[in-house]
Design a protein around this motif. Structure first.
Motif, PDB file in Angstrom:
ATOM      1  N   GLN A  64       0.814  -1.139   0.093  1.00  0.00           N
ATOM      2  CA  GLN A  64      -0.011   0.070   0.103  1.00  0.00           C
ATOM      3  C   GLN A  64       0.933   1.280   0.104  1.00  0.00           C
ATOM      4  O   GLN A  64       0.407   2.133  -0.706  1.00  0.00           O
ATOM      5  N   ALA A  65       2.002   1.258   0.908  1.00  0.00           N
ATOM      6  CA  ALA A  65       2.791   2.525   0.926  1.00  0.00           C
ATOM      7  C   ALA A  65       3.549   2.630  -0.479  1.00  0.00           C
ATOM      8  O   ALA A  65       3.851   3.768  -1.178  1.00  0.00           O
ATOM      9  N   ALA A  66       3.910   1.501  -1.127  1.00  0.00           N
ATOM     10  CA  ALA A  66       4.813   1.447  -2.359  1.00  0.00           C
ATOM     11  C   ALA A  66       3.576   2.170  -3.567  1.00  0.00           C
ATOM     12  O   ALA A  66       3.845   2.817  -4.442  1.00  0.00           O
ATOM     13  N   GLN A  67       2.428   1.613  -3.450  1.00  0.00           N
ATOM     14  CA  GLN A  67       1.355   1.918  -4.390  1.00  0.00           C
ATOM     15  C   GLN A  67       1.212   3.387  -4.352  1.00  0.00           C
ATOM     16  O   GLN A  67       0.839   4.140  -5.211  1.00  0.00           O
ATOM     17  N   ALA A  68       1.123   4.103  -3.009  1.00  0.00           N
ATOM     18  CA  ALA A  68       0.861   5.371  -2.912  1.00  0.00           C
ATOM     19  C   ALA A  68       2.114   6.167  -2.984  1.00  0.00           C
ATOM     20  O   ALA A  68       1.979   7.272  -2.623  1.00  0.00           O
TER      21      ALA A  68
END
Length: 122
Positions: free
Chosen positions: A65-69
């Protein structure tokens, strides 16, 4: 129809009389051995991260989730929260994670080894 066969074969590169002997420097396995030992440490740290990604559903979901954001700070924080001693460069995009581990020798402070791990999730 006539065929002409060559009577003699002359190789394109023929150095029968003048073979040179290359001189090599003496072998010093110390740096090579240090590199191998540092690589073992890198692989242990990489194994800590891979184990956490493979076994912890909440960890890898937070990381994805952090990488996609595109939250570089959160991705770095998550990776470095795993008690690893090796310097690791983390890069990512919405499809994958790339971890590049680097280490230096203690004696010469030269970069001796790298390990690159690339993991896809899409």
């Amino acid at each position: 129809m006539y065929y002409v066969y060559p009577l003699y074969y002359y190789p394109a590169c023929y150095h029968h009389a003048s073979r040179s002997v290359r001189q090599y420097s003496s072998v010093d396995p110390d740096l090579f051995q240090q590199s191998a030992n540092e690589t073992k440490k890198i692989m242990n740290d990489a194994n800590v991260i891979i184990d956490e990604l493979a076994e912890s559903q909440t960890f890898h979901e937070k990381l994805m989730q952090a990488a996609q954001a595109s939250d570089q700070n959160e991705v770095n924080r998550l990776i470095h929260s795993l008690d690893i001693a090796t310097e690791v460069d983390v890069s990512f995009n919405p499809d994958n994670l790339r971890l590049e581990f680097r280490s230096k020798t203690a004696d010469t402070n030269l970069e001796c080894c790298r390990l690159l791990i690339a993991l896809r999730w899409r």
